[in-house]
Write an enzyme that holds these catalytic residues in place. Structure first.
Site, PDB file in Angstrom:
ATOM      1  N   LYS A  22       0.851  -1.208   0.000  1.00 39.28           N
ATOM      2  CA  LYS A  22       0.000   0.000   0.000  1.00 39.28           C
ATOM      3  C   LYS A  22       0.877   1.246   0.000  1.00 39.28           C
ATOM      4  O   LYS A  22       0.634   2.179  -0.759  1.00 39.28           O
ATOM      5  CB  LYS A  22      -0.875   0.003   1.252  1.00 39.28           C
ATOM      6  CG  LYS A  22      -1.522   1.338   1.571  1.00 39.28           C
ATOM      7  CD  LYS A  22      -2.367   1.319   2.821  1.00 39.28           C
ATOM      8  CE  LYS A  22      -1.616   1.577   4.071  1.00 39.28           C
ATOM      9  NZ  LYS A  22      -1.344   2.985   4.399  1.00 39.28           N
ATOM     10  N   ASN A  23       1.918   1.248   0.858  1.00 41.79           N
ATOM     11  CA  ASN A  23       2.702   2.479   1.048  1.00 41.79           C
ATOM     12  C   ASN A  23       3.730   2.721  -0.044  1.00 41.79           C
ATOM     13  O   ASN A  23       4.419   3.738  -0.024  1.00 41.79           O
ATOM     14  CB  ASN A  23       3.348   2.471   2.439  1.00 41.79           C
ATOM     15  CG  ASN A  23       2.298   2.643   3.521  1.00 41.79           C
ATOM     16  OD1 ASN A  23       1.149   3.004   3.244  1.00 41.79           O
ATOM     17  ND2 ASN A  23       2.658   2.352   4.753  1.00 41.79           N
ATOM     18  N   ARG A  93      -4.462  10.644   4.636  1.00 46.44           N
ATOM     19  CA  ARG A  93      -3.285  11.500   4.814  1.00 46.44           C
ATOM     20  C   ARG A  93      -2.312  11.356   3.654  1.00 46.44           C
ATOM     21  O   ARG A  93      -1.676  12.321   3.245  1.00 46.44           O
ATOM     22  CB  ARG A  93      -2.616  11.080   6.124  1.00 46.44           C
ATOM     23  CG  ARG A  93      -1.354  11.756   6.338  1.00 46.44           C
ATOM     24  CD  ARG A  93      -0.609  11.287   7.531  1.00 46.44           C
ATOM     25  NE  ARG A  93       0.694  11.851   7.463  1.00 46.44           N
ATOM     26  CZ  ARG A  93       0.960  13.138   7.641  1.00 46.44           C
ATOM     27  NH1 ARG A  93      -0.028  13.944   7.910  1.00 46.44           N
ATOM     28  NH2 ARG A  93       2.171  13.601   7.538  1.00 46.44           N
ATOM     29  N   CYS A 117      -5.065  12.453  13.228  1.00 43.10           N
ATOM     30  CA  CYS A 117      -4.779  11.027  13.102  1.00 43.10           C
ATOM     31  C   CYS A 117      -4.679  10.404  14.495  1.00 43.10           C
ATOM     32  O   CYS A 117      -4.192  11.028  15.427  1.00 43.10           O
ATOM     33  CB  CYS A 117      -3.451  10.897  12.366  1.00 43.10           C
ATOM     34  SG  CYS A 117      -3.060   9.231  11.982  1.00 43.10           S
ATOM     35  N   ARG A 122       0.963  14.475  13.026  1.00 44.02           N
ATOM     36  CA  ARG A 122       1.394  14.181  11.660  1.00 44.02           C
ATOM     37  C   ARG A 122       1.724  15.501  10.936  1.00 44.02           C
ATOM     38  O   ARG A 122       1.067  15.891  10.001  1.00 44.02           O
ATOM     39  CB  ARG A 122       0.305  13.434  10.897  1.00 44.02           C
ATOM     40  CG  ARG A 122      -0.254  12.203  11.558  1.00 44.02           C
ATOM     41  CD  ARG A 122       0.726  11.055  11.704  1.00 44.02           C
ATOM     42  NE  ARG A 122       1.175  10.495  10.449  1.00 44.02           N
ATOM     43  CZ  ARG A 122       0.536   9.499   9.812  1.00 44.02           C
ATOM     44  NH1 ARG A 122      -0.589   9.065  10.285  1.00 44.02           N
ATOM     45  NH2 ARG A 122       1.022   9.010   8.696  1.00 44.02           N
ATOM     46  N   PRO A 123       2.748  16.230  11.413  1.00 42.50           N
ATOM     47  CA  PRO A 123       3.064  17.512  10.741  1.00 42.50           C
ATOM     48  C   PRO A 123       3.586  17.278   9.326  1.00 42.50           C
ATOM     49  O   PRO A 123       3.934  16.159   8.966  1.00 42.50           O
ATOM     50  CB  PRO A 123       4.151  18.110  11.631  1.00 42.50           C
ATOM     51  CG  PRO A 123       4.778  16.939  12.294  1.00 42.50           C
ATOM     52  CD  PRO A 123       3.697  15.914  12.478  1.00 42.50           C
ATOM     53  N   LEU A 126       8.418  19.224   7.234  1.00 43.54           N
ATOM     54  CA  LEU A 126       9.599  18.791   6.457  1.00 43.54           C
ATOM     55  C   LEU A 126       9.271  18.728   4.961  1.00 43.54           C
ATOM     56  O   LEU A 126      10.113  19.055   4.115  1.00 43.54           O
ATOM     57  CB  LEU A 126      10.099  17.445   6.970  1.00 43.54           C
ATOM     58  CG  LEU A 126      10.611  17.441   8.422  1.00 43.54           C
ATOM     59  CD1 LEU A 126      10.925  16.023   8.891  1.00 43.54           C
ATOM     60  CD2 LEU A 126      11.831  18.341   8.587  1.00 43.54           C
ATOM     61  N   ASP A 308       4.720   0.347  11.782  1.00 47.32           N
ATOM     62  CA  ASP A 308       3.439  -0.190  11.292  1.00 47.32           C
ATOM     63  C   ASP A 308       3.206  -1.635  11.694  1.00 47.32           C
ATOM     64  O   ASP A 308       2.147  -2.184  11.390  1.00 47.32           O
ATOM     65  CB  ASP A 308       3.365  -0.070   9.762  1.00 47.32           C
ATOM     66  CG  ASP A 308       3.275   1.376   9.338  1.00 47.32           C
ATOM     67  OD1 ASP A 308       3.496   1.672   8.153  1.00 47.32           O
ATOM     68  OD2 ASP A 308       3.019   2.226  10.216  1.00 47.32           O
ATOM     69  N   ARG A 400      -9.003   0.055   4.978  1.00 44.37           N
ATOM     70  CA  ARG A 400      -8.224   1.109   4.304  1.00 44.37           C
ATOM     71  C   ARG A 400      -6.875   0.569   3.845  1.00 44.37           C
ATOM     72  O   ARG A 400      -6.331   1.006   2.846  1.00 44.37           O
ATOM     73  CB  ARG A 400      -7.986   2.280   5.268  1.00 44.37           C
ATOM     74  CG  ARG A 400      -9.185   3.135   5.552  1.00 44.37           C
ATOM     75  CD  ARG A 400      -8.763   4.392   6.264  1.00 44.37           C
ATOM     76  NE  ARG A 400      -7.568   4.937   5.645  1.00 44.37           N
ATOM     77  CZ  ARG A 400      -6.752   5.817   6.243  1.00 44.37           C
ATOM     78  NH1 ARG A 400      -7.011   6.226   7.464  1.00 44.37           N
ATOM     79  NH2 ARG A 400      -5.685   6.287   5.631  1.00 44.37           N
TER      80      ARG A 400
HETATM   81  C1  EPZ Z   1       4.401   6.866   6.302  1.00 42.71           C
HETATM   82  O1  EPZ Z   1       3.675   7.908   6.906  1.00 42.71           O
HETATM   83  C2  EPZ Z   1       3.468   5.686   6.208  1.00 42.71           C
HETATM   84  N1  EPZ Z   1       2.326   6.032   5.374  1.00 42.71           N
HETATM   85  C3  EPZ Z   1       2.980   5.300   7.607  1.00 42.71           C
HETATM   86  O2  EPZ Z   1       2.162   4.136   7.468  1.00 42.71           O
HETATM   87  C4  EPZ Z   1       4.198   4.955   8.452  1.00 42.71           C
HETATM   88  O3  EPZ Z   1       3.778   4.664   9.770  1.00 42.71           O
HETATM   89  C5  EPZ Z   1       5.176   6.141   8.469  1.00 42.71           C
HETATM   90  O4  EPZ Z   1       5.519   6.507   7.117  1.00 42.71           O
HETATM   91  C6  EPZ Z   1       6.457   5.808   9.214  1.00 42.71           C
HETATM   92  O5  EPZ Z   1       7.092   4.714   8.593  1.00 42.71           O
HETATM   93  C7  EPZ Z   1       2.471   6.019   4.036  1.00 42.71           C
HETATM   94  O6  EPZ Z   1       3.535   5.742   3.524  1.00 42.71           O
HETATM   95  C8  EPZ Z   1       1.266   6.340   3.212  1.00 42.71           C
HETATM   96  P1  EPZ Z   1       6.605  10.123   8.344  1.00 42.71           P
HETATM   97  P2  EPZ Z   1       4.300   9.404   6.929  1.00 42.71           P
HETATM   98  O7  EPZ Z   1       6.479  11.407   7.629  1.00 42.71           O
HETATM   99  O8  EPZ Z   1       5.136   9.613   5.742  1.00 42.71           O
HETATM  100  C9  EPZ Z   1       7.432  13.155  11.876  1.00 42.71           C
HETATM  101  C10 EPZ Z   1       0.243   2.820   7.769  1.00 42.71           C
HETATM  102  O9  EPZ Z   1      -0.249   2.301   8.785  1.00 42.71           O
HETATM  103  N2  EPZ Z   1       7.321  14.170  10.812  1.00 42.71           N
HETATM  104  O10 EPZ Z   1       7.698   9.184   7.962  1.00 42.71           O
HETATM  105  O11 EPZ Z   1       3.190  10.344   7.182  1.00 42.71           O
HETATM  106  C11 EPZ Z   1       6.101  12.459  12.144  1.00 42.71           C
HETATM  107  O12 EPZ Z   1       5.358  13.176  13.091  1.00 42.71           O
HETATM  108  C12 EPZ Z   1       0.770   4.240   7.834  1.00 42.71           C
HETATM  109  O13 EPZ Z   1       0.365   2.251   6.658  1.00 42.71           O
HETATM  110  C13 EPZ Z   1       7.663  15.474  11.100  1.00 42.71           C
HETATM  111  O14 EPZ Z   1       8.052  15.809  12.220  1.00 42.71           O
HETATM  112  O15 EPZ Z   1       5.214   9.336   8.211  1.00 42.71           O
HETATM  113  C14 EPZ Z   1       6.542  11.110  12.653  1.00 42.71           C
HETATM  114  O16 EPZ Z   1       6.804  11.196  14.017  1.00 42.71           O
HETATM  115  C15 EPZ Z   1       0.560   4.871   9.193  1.00 42.71           C
HETATM  116  N3  EPZ Z   1       7.533  16.410  10.108  1.00 42.71           N
HETATM  117  C16 EPZ Z   1       7.839  10.832  11.891  1.00 42.71           C
HETATM  118  O17 EPZ Z   1       8.282  12.109  11.412  1.00 42.71           O
HETATM  119  C17 EPZ Z   1       7.114  16.077   8.851  1.00 42.71           C
HETATM  120  O18 EPZ Z   1       7.051  16.977   7.982  1.00 42.71           O
HETATM  121  C18 EPZ Z   1       7.674   9.893  10.718  1.00 42.71           C
HETATM  122  O19 EPZ Z   1       6.645  10.405   9.902  1.00 42.71           O
HETATM  123  C19 EPZ Z   1       6.783  14.738   8.589  1.00 42.71           C
HETATM  124  C20 EPZ Z   1       6.895  13.801   9.581  1.00 42.71           C
END
Ligand code: EPZ
Length: 466
Positions: A22-23, A93, A117, A122-123, A126, A308, A400
């Site tokens: 999915k991801n 998201r 969420c 989920r900022p 970055l 995950d 989902r």
């Molecule tokens: C991806 O989400 C995945 N979703 C998530 O899977 C997964 O849990 C996550 O990566 C971590 O591996 C998809 O790929 C669609 P991140 P993403 O940006 O990209 C912080 C599932 O169950 N952060 O890597 O949104 C954030 O708060 C889903 O399939 C910032 O601080 O996650 C988190 O603590 C859930 N600023 C960490 O980084 C930002 O701009 C990782 O988030 C972005 C993120």
């Protein structure tokens, strides 16, 4: 709304095939906005998030056809729209993944800020930092991100955050940089296999990306990208979830379409727990003899244990016999599933960033509520192991991100019924008419005047014990 009713303690056996990731599918689908010409994607799982993104891409001028069961044809036929509607983005998201491609290809993007969420903050700071570094003018207005750039230019970008890198942030910036003028370097890029899969797909379309799978990416901008055919990697999270289904039911199953090279950390942890996992002729054999060790599990960015699978792992640890610790360094508050597992007899205590799981060896069926995608999967695993029936409500969360997980588990011997969510379908809930307030005594010794729940056996009614 639908719910699951799971009859627990059914041993599993047989073979199932893992769906596409999915991801990986979601950012790859979003990046087809960058291409001229048709794209044929194979291994696209048929699940709700893919349908939601398809609707969003259609609203952005993409023609999408699902031909055969796991392949999609995607072709941009109208590039005039650049607005990703709030109503669609709030549902998923990952819609944020259209931001970079829209900006790079259509010079303007207006994407709703993703909604809240259940797994934590989920900022997207970055994402915006990276796109601004490429020269985009970024502003937030009425809940929308508005990004504009006549021409993106290559830049040196650091994408590290307080919890490691960002998966979809790396996807957004890497995708946008493919059409920037000049060379972009991304330091502290995410190394997840799904990010690598996106990078490989972009290169197949004519991009020039090196360093995939490492924290240092280099992207040489090109004039254009051409649509192409591509097969998406298997879903390592689904594979891990099914491995844990075998472990939690002391079963032996076989999995097809698994890339074990993407799963080293979680496979090692399951083997540490006592689960046997071996690969022969591209079939992965998973078995457990019921004696599970305890473990200390820390979810980390790749190549660590994926966040995950953290909820599913916690469910598995509840049937060990001893103390376990679970920590999630990616989403420190991703523990919504703990309270629901406790309803099933698990002993879980939060200690700051850690969850302490005192394995009780056995769970009991109960009526529980899913709160997010992976928490739902954890409750399904717990239901498979629990004594008696478990009802899981709000299973739309599960649909989902998993393609027919209930059907796959039932084909292995599980007893999962997907039914309408209604009181009569909730066997574990004590029906209101069984305990009316007038019956409740004002002192303890009259407790027996309360009619016991109809679903207790005669023996249990008599002794008052399960
Ligand atoms: C991806 O989400 C995945 N979703 C998530 O899977 C997964 O849990 C996550 O990566 C971590 O591996 C998809 O790929 C669609 P991140 P993403 O940006 O990209 C912080 C599932 O169950 N952060 O890597 O949104 C954030 O708060 C889903 O399939 C910032 O601080 O996650 C988190 O603590 C859930 N600023 C960490 O980084 C930002 O701009 C990782 O988030 C972005 C993120």
């Amino acid at each position: 709304m639908e719910m699951f009713v799971i009859e627990g303690c059914q041993p599993l056996s047989g073979r199932v095939s893992i769906s596409g990731a999915k991801n990986a599918a979601l950012p790859i689908m979003a990046s087809t906005l960058l291409s001229d010409g048709p794209n044929q994607l194979q291994g696209v799982p048929n699940l709700v998030d893919v349908v939601t993104l398809s609707q969003l891409l259609s609203s952005l001028g993409m023609k999408i056809e699902r031909n055969k069961n796991d392949s999609l044809l995607l072709e941009v036929i109208d590039e005039s729209c650049f607005i990703a509607d709030y109503d669609l983005v709030r549902r998923m998201r990952a819609s944020i993944c259209v931001l970079g491609p829209l900006l790079a290809k259509r010079k303007k993007a207006c994407v709703s800020l993703p909604g809240g969420c259940n797994i934590g903050d989920r900022p997207v700071n970055l994402h915006l930092k990276g796109l601004a570094a490429l020269g985009a003018d970024i502003r937030i207005e009425q809940g929308y991100i508005i990004a504009e750039a006549k021409q993106l230019t290559g830049a040196k970008i650091y994408l590290g955050g307080p919890f490691g890198s960002t998966v979809t942030g790396t996807c957004n910036v890497m995708s946008a940089a493919t059409l920037a003028k000049g060379t972009t370097t991304i330091e502290a890029a995410a190394c997840e296999p799904e990010v690598v899969d996106l990078g490989n797909y972009l290169n197949a379309m004519g991009a020039k990306i090196t360093g995939l799978g490492t924290p240092f990416l280099e992207i040489q901008g090109v004039e254009s990208l051409t649509g192409t055919d591509y097969k998406i990697i298997p879903d390592r999270i689904e594979a891990a979830t099914l491995m844990m289904a075998a472990a939690i039911t002391n079963s032996s199953i076989e999995l097809e379409n698994v890339n074990l090279a993407h799963m080293t950390a979680i496979v090692e942890k399951l083997q540490e727990l006592g689960v046997n996992i071996r690969n022969s002729d591209d079939v992965v054999h998973v078995s457990s003899n019921g004696k599970l060790n305890t473990a200390d599990c820390i979810a980390l960015p790749y190549p660590g244990i994926p966040t995950d699978v953290q909820a599913q792992l916690m469910a598995l640890l509840t049937i060990t016999s001893g103390m376990n610790i679970v920590t999630d360094k990616v989403f420190p508050d991703r523990f919504m599933h703990a309270a629901e597992l406790t309803r099933m007899g698990a002993s879980i205590r939060r200690e700051g960033p850690n969850a302490i799981i005192h394995g009780q060896g056995q769970l009991n069926g109960a009526c529980v509520m899913a709160s997010d995608l992976r928490a739902s999967a954890a409750l399904v695993l717990a239901g498979l192991a629990a004594k008696g029936a478990t009802t899981i409500r709000r299973i739309y969360h599960l649909d989902r991100g998993y393609e027919k997980l209930d059907e796959k588990l039932n084909s292995l011997g599980a007893h999962i019924k997907r039914v309408k969510d209604s009181p009569e379908n909730r066997p574990q809930e004590i029906q209101p008419d069984l305990i009316s307030l007038s019956n409740i005594p004002d002192d303890a010794e009259k407790r027996s005047t309360i009619d016991p729940p109809k679903w207790l056996t005669k023996q249990e009614r008599k002794t008052g014990r399960r």
